[in-house]
Design an enzyme around this catalytic site. Structure first.
Site, PDB file in Angstrom:
ATOM      1  CG  ASP A  46      -5.868 -61.053  37.290  1.00  0.00           C
ATOM      2  OD1 ASP A  46      -5.684 -60.510  36.199  1.00  0.00           O
ATOM      3  OD2 ASP A  46      -4.997 -61.142  38.156  1.00  0.00           O
ATOM      4  CD  GLN A  62      -7.769 -57.271  40.244  1.00  0.00           C
ATOM      5  OE1 GLN A  62      -6.897 -56.421  40.170  1.00  0.00           O
ATOM      6  NE2 GLN A  62      -8.445 -57.485  41.349  1.00  0.00           N
TER       7      GLN A  62
HETATM    8  C1  FRU Z   1      -2.428 -60.499  37.052  1.00  0.00           C
HETATM    9  C2  FRU Z   1      -2.220 -59.352  38.018  1.00  0.00           C
HETATM   10  C3  FRU Z   1      -2.159 -59.832  39.446  1.00  0.00           C
HETATM   11  C4  FRU Z   1      -2.586 -58.610  40.209  1.00  0.00           C
HETATM   12  C5  FRU Z   1      -3.642 -58.045  39.301  1.00  0.00           C
HETATM   13  C6  FRU Z   1      -3.786 -56.561  39.329  1.00  0.00           C
HETATM   14  O1  FRU Z   1      -2.970 -60.092  35.846  1.00  0.00           O
HETATM   15  O2  FRU Z   1      -1.060 -58.615  37.681  1.00  0.00           O
HETATM   16  O3  FRU Z   1      -0.901 -60.315  39.851  1.00  0.00           O
HETATM   17  O4  FRU Z   1      -3.085 -58.917  41.477  1.00  0.00           O
HETATM   18  O5  FRU Z   1      -3.303 -58.455  38.003  1.00  0.00           O
HETATM   19  O6  FRU Z   1      -4.855 -56.166  38.522  1.00  0.00           O
END
Ligand code: FRU
Length: 485
Positions: A46, A62
């Site tokens: 994300d 992420q």
């Molecule tokens: C979406 C998600 C979010 C979470 C993150 C963890 O892809 O699952 O809800 O914060 O990824 O990496």
């Protein structure tokens, strides 16, 4: 495929030296992107903390350093002056406290003109692996790195499930207040959004309640990455519903949708003026995030992860995967969402490429057609077989995309054929090809289609129907692949 132990996935990165060699190795991959943001090593998912502040765009994503696996998540930081060229700025947030001991999960940013603030989910797990998601904050320090507050702003509510995360901070001018939207799941496993309110950014947060979206009380089992933005007097609600199949999405259970309507912060009701629609009709598009501080009431800027939770991609053996989409501009015209590639992207065109039945690995293809049946085949073999095809049926006003003809197939179980229904006859297509992705913008922004692709060397051939005019431009690199951790 590598089987990861929990220890390997959740290993803490102590020094950049632990992944320098990995970066050197993966940077030689033929699938490295050249004008899209991607991870230095490991996995990106994300987009997070997307915000404009003092002349610079900040974007985080992420990041799991170790390989193509969802494990311990960091926020990796990149910056840009124009949303076209990007520089790696290294690790933004590290999971180094009690509250985020198992990851800095998704969140957002906002600038008050002076300071830049970030809101994220601290993913805490205890020794029995029981999860507690905390809503945490940080601000940008003088050295350009986020500084975390010692304590979370608030913890989870026990009248919802453990799935409470992805704080999106928004300022509502009418009320003069800040709101945090939290993606959540009710105790009976329905997706929803929780709303918190405060007059100040770093204190005074109180729970207002659950968002009501009439007609969407039972629409997926979890709503990840919520976002509300006002564009030209309309509110746009974007979220990623999970644990449900939706029409026209094959076997996928992860989606990214939007509703146009009106948001009432007193009754906490979002009243849609039309049905939900997919933000993108492609195979790989999820967890989109809008930028804060765009400074234009008639447009939003959005970026998304090219990828889906639970999916696996062919670069997995190379120990990396994932990419951001191009940033896109969102407008509302005649009560419809219009999405266009970030303005100025044409500056990447280095030269026009002859329409000789081949195309370069980083290019833009522009096609004009006449609304009749139409076919485009990209990434075919020299003899025209195989490829990634788009077939438009004028009687149905629907284009069907099929990726099953490519040599490197992946996520076949999720579906390799997807439709893109249109309201207007097909007239115009802009396709952005980078080394492992394609993004289609159709009819000047009526619909988009984003996917990963992993072509073999002899798959850069193409064909297009006769009722079309086509131009191709080779695009130059604009995102550095420098090892900054
Ligand atoms: C979406 C998600 C979010 C979470 C993150 C963890 O892809 O699952 O809800 O914060 O990824 O990496």
């Amino acid at each position: 495929m590598k089987q990861w132990t929990l220890e390997e996935r959740y290993r803490v990165l102590k020094s950049p030296e632990e992944i320098r060699e990995l970066h050197e190795r993966i940077s030689r991959s033929v699938y490295r992107q050249t004008y899209h943001v991607q991870p230095v090593t490991g996995l990106s998912s994300d987009p997070n903390g997307f915000v404009y502040h003092k002349g610079l765009w900040h974007l985080f994503f992420q990041w799991c350093p170790w390989g193509a696996v969802h494990g311990l998540k960091y926020w990796y930081h990149v910056t840009s002056k124009d949303l076209i060229s990007w520089e790696n700025a290294g690790v933004g947030l590290k999971p180094d406290s009690f509250y985020d001991n198992k990851g800095n999960h998704s969140g957002s940013g906002i600038s008050d003109g002076e300071e830049l603030y970030f809101f994220y989910t601290g993913n805490h797990r205890d020794e029995n692996w029981v999860r507690t998601p905390y809503t945490c904050a940080a601000y940008l320090g003088k050295d350009g790195k986020p500084v975390k507050l010692g304590k979370p702003l608030f913890g989870p509510r026990d009248d919802y499930s453990e799935h409470q995360r992805d704080p999106k901070i928004i300022f509502n001018e009418e009320k003069g207040k800040y709101y945090i939207l939290i993606g959540a799941q009710t105790l009976d496993q329905k997706g929803t959004i929780l709303i918190y309110e405060s007059e100040k950014l770093l204190e005074g947060w109180s729970f207002k309640g659950q968002l009501h979206v009439p007609g969407y009380e039972d629409f997926g089992g979890m709503w990840e990455c919520p976002y509300i933005v006002n564009i030209s007097g309309y509110d746009l609600l974007i979220f990623s519903p999970q644990y449900t199949k939706l029409p026209g999405r094959a076997e996928s259970t992860n989606h990214n949708v939007y509703l146009i309507g009106h948001m009432d912060y007193d009754s906490l009701t979002f009243t849609p003026i039309s049905d939900y629609r997919y933000l993108d009709f492609g195979f790989d598009f999820y967890a989109a995030q809008g930028a804060a501080n765009v400074g234009d009431p008639d447009k939003a800027i959005l970026i998304s992860w090219i990828g889906l939770p639970d999916n696996h991609y062919p670069t997995e053996p190379e120990e990396w995967e994932g990419s951001m989409t191009l940033p896109r501009e969102l407008r509302i015209v005649d009560e419809k969402l219009v999405q266009t590639p970030i303005s100025g992207i044409e500056s990447l065109r280095v030269e026009e490429y002859p329409a000789d039945g081949t195309f370069p690995s980083a290019c833009e293809i522009e096609i004009e057609t006449d609304g009749r049946d139409f076919e485009l085949a990209l990434f075919t073999k020299p003899d025209g077989s195989g490829g990634f095809t788009m077939k438009y049926d004028a009687s149905q006003k629907t284009a069907v995309f099929d990726k099953s003809g490519m040599t490197k197939r992946f996520n076949e179980n999720v579906g390799e054929v997807l439709p893109m229904p249109l309201e207007k006859p097909l007239q115009k297509i802009r396709v952005f090809v980078d080394h492992s992705s394609v993004e289609f913008f159709v009819n000047d922004g009526e619909a988009t289609f984003t996917s990963h692709v992993y072509p073999e060397r002899d798959e850069f051939h193409m064909s297009v129907s006769e009722n079309a005019e086509m131009r191709i431009w080779k695009l130059r690199p604009s995102v550095e692949d420098r090892f900054v951790v």
